[in-house]
Each structure stands twice: as structure tokens, then as C-alpha cells.
Design a protein around this motif. Structure first.
Motif, PDB file in Angstrom:
ATOM      1  N   MET A   1      15.877 -58.963  57.305  1.00  0.00           N
ATOM      2  CA  MET A   1      16.258 -58.115  56.183  1.00  0.00           C
ATOM      3  C   MET A   1      17.752 -57.828  56.270  1.00  0.00           C
ATOM      4  SD  MET A   1      14.292 -57.240  53.723  1.00  0.00           S
ATOM      5  CE  MET A   1      13.167 -56.087  52.999  1.00  0.00           C
ATOM      6  N   TYR A   2      18.295 -57.154  55.277  1.00  0.00           N
ATOM      7  CA  TYR A   2      19.712 -56.859  55.239  1.00  0.00           C
ATOM      8  C   TYR A   2      19.889 -55.482  54.580  1.00  0.00           C
ATOM      9  CZ  TYR A   2      19.039 -58.253  50.392  1.00  0.00           C
ATOM     10  OH  TYR A   2      18.574 -58.330  49.106  1.00  0.00           O
ATOM     11  N   ASN A   3      21.101 -54.940  54.632  1.00  0.00           N
ATOM     12  CA  ASN A   3      21.354 -53.623  54.059  1.00  0.00           C
ATOM     13  C   ASN A   3      21.375 -53.667  52.530  1.00  0.00           C
ATOM     14  OD1 ASN A   3      21.615 -52.356  56.556  1.00  0.00           O
ATOM     15  ND2 ASN A   3      23.798 -52.872  56.696  1.00  0.00           N
ATOM     16  N   PHE A   4      20.763 -52.658  51.930  1.00  0.00           N
ATOM     17  CA  PHE A   4      20.798 -52.511  50.475  1.00  0.00           C
ATOM     18  C   PHE A   4      20.587 -51.041  50.133  1.00  0.00           C
ATOM     19  CE2 PHE A   4      16.468 -53.642  51.735  1.00  0.00           C
ATOM     20  CZ  PHE A   4      15.712 -52.620  51.173  1.00  0.00           C
ATOM     21  N   GLU A   5      20.971 -50.667  48.931  1.00  0.00           N
ATOM     22  CA  GLU A   5      20.780 -49.296  48.458  1.00  0.00           C
ATOM     23  C   GLU A   5      19.384 -49.154  47.866  1.00  0.00           C
ATOM     24  OE1 GLU A   5      22.738 -46.129  45.238  1.00  0.00           O
ATOM     25  OE2 GLU A   5      23.586 -48.145  45.477  1.00  0.00           O
ATOM     26  N   PHE A   6      18.719 -48.047  48.192  1.00  0.00           N
ATOM     27  CA  PHE A   6      17.379 -47.787  47.665  1.00  0.00           C
ATOM     28  C   PHE A   6      17.416 -46.535  46.796  1.00  0.00           C
ATOM     29  CE2 PHE A   6      13.142 -45.816  47.924  1.00  0.00           C
ATOM     30  CZ  PHE A   6      12.345 -46.866  47.492  1.00  0.00           C
ATOM     31  N   VAL A   7      16.973 -46.682  45.549  1.00  0.00           N
ATOM     32  CA  VAL A   7      16.980 -45.568  44.598  1.00  0.00           C
ATOM     33  C   VAL A   7      15.553 -45.364  44.093  1.00  0.00           C
ATOM     34  CG1 VAL A   7      17.901 -44.696  42.425  1.00  0.00           C
ATOM     35  CG2 VAL A   7      19.318 -46.148  43.886  1.00  0.00           C
ATOM     36  N   LYS A   8      15.099 -44.111  44.064  1.00  0.00           N
ATOM     37  CA  LYS A   8      13.746 -43.822  43.588  1.00  0.00           C
ATOM     38  C   LYS A   8      13.820 -42.776  42.471  1.00  0.00           C
ATOM     39  CE  LYS A   8       9.027 -43.134  45.277  1.00  0.00           C
ATOM     40  NZ  LYS A   8       8.172 -42.924  46.460  1.00  0.00           N
ATOM     41  N   PRO A   9      14.065 -43.205  41.238  1.00  0.00           N
ATOM     42  CA  PRO A   9      14.185 -42.263  40.115  1.00  0.00           C
ATOM     43  C   PRO A   9      12.852 -41.619  39.781  1.00  0.00           C
ATOM     44  CG  PRO A   9      14.224 -44.522  39.336  1.00  0.00           C
ATOM     45  CD  PRO A   9      14.250 -44.595  40.827  1.00  0.00           C
ATOM     46  N   SER A  10      12.923 -40.480  39.092  1.00  0.00           N
ATOM     47  CA  SER A  10      11.713 -39.758  38.708  1.00  0.00           C
ATOM     48  C   SER A  10      11.403 -39.885  37.221  1.00  0.00           C
ATOM     49  CB  SER A  10      11.852 -38.275  39.070  1.00  0.00           C
ATOM     50  OG  SER A  10      12.983 -37.708  38.431  1.00  0.00           O
ATOM     51  N   SER A  11      12.242 -40.622  36.493  1.00  0.00           N
ATOM     52  CA  SER A  11      12.000 -40.825  35.065  1.00  0.00           C
ATOM     53  C   SER A  11      12.431 -42.232  34.670  1.00  0.00           C
ATOM     54  CB  SER A  11      12.777 -39.800  34.229  1.00  0.00           C
ATOM     55  OG  SER A  11      14.165 -40.078  34.261  1.00  0.00           O
ATOM     56  N   VAL A  12      11.910 -42.689  33.533  1.00  0.00           N
ATOM     57  CA  VAL A  12      12.266 -44.018  33.033  1.00  0.00           C
ATOM     58  C   VAL A  12      13.752 -44.083  32.703  1.00  0.00           C
ATOM     59  CG1 VAL A  12      11.914 -45.673  31.158  1.00  0.00           C
ATOM     60  CG2 VAL A  12       9.946 -44.504  32.168  1.00  0.00           C
ATOM     61  N   ASP A  13      14.274 -43.027  32.113  1.00  0.00           N
ATOM     62  CA  ASP A  13      15.696 -43.010  31.758  1.00  0.00           C
ATOM     63  C   ASP A  13      16.574 -43.165  33.001  1.00  0.00           C
ATOM     64  OD1 ASP A  13      15.114 -42.728  29.094  1.00  0.00           O
ATOM     65  OD2 ASP A  13      15.414 -40.557  29.037  1.00  0.00           O
ATOM     66  N   GLU A  14      16.197 -42.477  34.077  1.00  0.00           N
ATOM     67  CA  GLU A  14      16.964 -42.599  35.321  1.00  0.00           C
ATOM     68  C   GLU A  14      16.881 -44.027  35.868  1.00  0.00           C
ATOM     69  OE1 GLU A  14      15.695 -39.722  38.165  1.00  0.00           O
ATOM     70  OE2 GLU A  14      16.149 -38.002  36.886  1.00  0.00           O
ATOM     71  N   ALA A  15      15.706 -44.620  35.758  1.00  0.00           N
ATOM     72  CA  ALA A  15      15.532 -45.989  36.248  1.00  0.00           C
ATOM     73  C   ALA A  15      16.374 -46.968  35.439  1.00  0.00           C
ATOM     74  CB  ALA A  15      14.058 -46.379  36.187  1.00  0.00           C
ATOM     75  N   VAL A  16      16.356 -46.819  34.124  1.00  0.00           N
ATOM     76  CA  VAL A  16      17.143 -47.705  33.261  1.00  0.00           C
ATOM     77  C   VAL A  16      18.629 -47.573  33.583  1.00  0.00           C
ATOM     78  CG1 VAL A  16      17.847 -48.139  30.882  1.00  0.00           C
ATOM     79  CG2 VAL A  16      15.439 -47.735  31.417  1.00  0.00           C
ATOM     80  N   ALA A  17      19.088 -46.336  33.800  1.00  0.00           N
ATOM     81  CA  ALA A  17      20.497 -46.112  34.142  1.00  0.00           C
ATOM     82  C   ALA A  17      20.852 -46.790  35.459  1.00  0.00           C
ATOM     83  CB  ALA A  17      20.778 -44.614  34.216  1.00  0.00           C
ATOM     84  N   ALA A  18      19.958 -46.688  36.449  1.00  0.00           N
ATOM     85  CA  ALA A  18      20.219 -47.301  37.759  1.00  0.00           C
ATOM     86  C   ALA A  18      20.255 -48.816  37.669  1.00  0.00           C
ATOM     87  CB  ALA A  18      19.160 -46.854  38.758  1.00  0.00           C
ATOM     88  N   LEU A  19      19.474 -49.377  36.755  1.00  0.00           N
ATOM     89  CA  LEU A  19      19.389 -50.830  36.624  1.00  0.00           C
ATOM     90  C   LEU A  19      20.571 -51.428  35.854  1.00  0.00           C
ATOM     91  CD1 LEU A  19      15.564 -51.185  35.991  1.00  0.00           C
ATOM     92  CD2 LEU A  19      16.829 -52.096  37.951  1.00  0.00           C
TER      93      LEU A  19
END
Length: 261
Positions: A1-19
Motif C-alpha cells: 500500500m502507499y500513503n493517501f488522504e482518506f475523507v469520510k463525508p457525512s453528506s452527498v454534497d460534501e462527498a461531491v465537493a471532495a471528489l
């Protein structure tokens, strides 16, 4: 494996923004993504988990339609999709208990593995794939092996399955992976029969239209006895030849129709 950022949004809008980050990738069940990352075949710099979004999990039924949230695990579909027994049974056959409790319906449909089970259910049911941006008919959604109509950063938020009069899924299992060597989902509606095949074609999931026409006129295994399935575009590998898979399509379709009776 390698280093990466992990984000766990609580809403669809937050997920779309992160993507919006071009190096970000959505993570649902991760049953395909994580193994490819371990092998360095896929190396996103950011993973955006969809499993913390409560609105994407759950099964409900209303007006003859079964709705399943995009991040709903297979095990939940198996336990709670009782209004659509064939879909519940299909979900209960996916992988092993660990896979069923981690993998999700949205992840499976987004990945569109040529041997996955859910694509056949969605296509045979004439389902609607719901995303954060639009609704896509199953006939338009599946576009080939590992290829779908999803745009970059688009998230599957749910799937709407019209509940048929009768349905059944027959799966000839590859014993090591428990993927479908070939799988056939048959769904009978008032306006006709739909037959979708997974695991057999190089083009991914497809509808067997000749069988649909025959079964819409006469819903019995005998209706397809005179039909043949061309092997030209079928997968051929160490598990089974193209001709073998073509024969399985017909055999499993007949078994699914018989099981509906």
C-alpha cells in the motif's frame, strides 16, 4: 500500500465537493478498489468514503418499486428486500459473509464488473440508477465491460427496482471467487419479460432479446428450446470456453423460468 488522504463525508454534497479533486476516487465497499490499490494498479491520492452518509443506506418499498440506497451493503439487501425476493436471494449469494457485509450495491454497479451479479438484476428489472445529478435507465447505464454512463465525480445515491410479477436469478458460480461464471436474471412484468445475462460476454451484462420475445409469448422453459446463443463475443478463459458460456446462458435461463413457476 502507499500513503493517501482518506475523507469520510457525512453528506452527498460534501462527498461531491471532495471528489472535485481530480486525483480523488469514491470508496464504497472497496471490494475491487482496495485489492487494485494493494497491487499498485490504481493509485488515487485521496479516497472519499461514501459509507458514512446515512441517506445512502437503506431499503424501502412503495408503489410497486423497491428503492435501495447506493451505500447499502449486500447483506442488508438480502435481509430487507423481501418485497423483491429474487433480488434479496441474489444479494445473499454474493461472495462470502465478509464481502456481503462490506460490499455495496452502488459500488458494484459503479464498477460494473463483467461477472458481477447486480448488473443483471438492474438490467432485467428495467431499474433506474439514481445519482446526485440525474436518473439513468438501466438500458442506458451499462455501456460495456467496466464502463457505465457515470460522469467523473458522479455518485450513485440509489437504485429503483420496479417489482415484477415473478423473477429468479440463476448463477453458475466460479468457486474460488464466487463471481458468476455465468448468471441469468429473468423478470416477468405485465408488459413482457426481460432477461439479463452477466459473466458471459466480453461486452459485459446484456439482454437476451430473442429469449425475451419467446418468453413474453409463452412463459415456460419450452419457449426457448429452439433458440441458440452465439458464442462469438463470449468470454473464453481457463474457467470455461466461449461455447460453454453460451450454452450456460440458455440452460440458466430455462432454470430461472422454471423456478418462477
Amino acid at each position: 500500500m502507499y500513503n493517501f488522504e482518506f475523507v469520510k463525508p457525512s453528506s452527498v454534497d460534501e462527498a461531491v465537493a471532495a471528489l472535485r479533486d481530480e486525483d480523488a476516487q469514491p470508496l464504497s465497499g472497496g471490494q475491487t478498489l482496495i485489492p487494485t490499490m494493494k497491487q499498485r494498479l490504481n493509485q488515487p491520492s485521496k479516497l472519499v468514503s461514501l459509507t458514512g452518509i446515512a441517506d445512502l443506506v437503506g431499503v424501502s418499498s412503495s408503489g410497486g418499486v423497491l428503492s435501495v440506497g447506493g451505500a447499502t451493503p449486500h447483506a442488508t439487501v438480502a435481509a430487507e428486500a423481501g418485497d423483491y425476493p429474487a433480488l434479496a436471494a441474489l444479494a445473499g449469494q454474493i461472495g462470502d459473509p465478509a464481502v456481503r457485509n462490506r460490499g455495496t450495491i452502488g459500488g458494484s454497479l459503479a464498477n460494473n464488473d463483467p461477472a458481477a451479479c447486480y448488473p443483471s438484476a438492474a438490467l432485467a428489472s428495467g431499474a433506474t440508477i439514481v445519482t446526485n445529478a440525474r436518473e439513468i435507465a438501466a438500458d442506458d447505464y451499462f455501456q460495456g465491460m467496466f464502463t457505465t454512463a457515470l460522469d467523473e465525480g458522479e455518485i450513485i445515491t440509489g437504485v429503483k427496482f420496479p417489482i415484477p410479477q415473478a423473477a429468479n436469478y440463476q448463477k453458475f458460480e466460479q468457486p474460488a471467487s464466487r463471481f458468476a461464471l455465468t448468471g441469468v436474471f429473468v423478470a416477468k412484468y405485465a408488459d413482457g419479460v426481460r432477461v439479463a445475462v452477466t459473466g458471459a460476454s466480453n461486452d459485459g451484462v446484456f439482454r437476451w432479446t430473442e429469449a425475451e420475445e419467446a418468453l413474453s409469448a409463452n412463459f415456460s422453459p419450452n419457449a426457448i428450446s429452439g433458440l441458440t446463443v452465439a458464442s462469438d463475443d463470449m468470454i473464453s478463459d481457463l474457467h470455461g470456453s466461449a461455447a460453454y458460456r453460451a450454452n450456460l446462458v440458455k440452460v440458466l435461463t430455462g432454470r430461472a423460468v422454471a423456478a418462477c413457476a
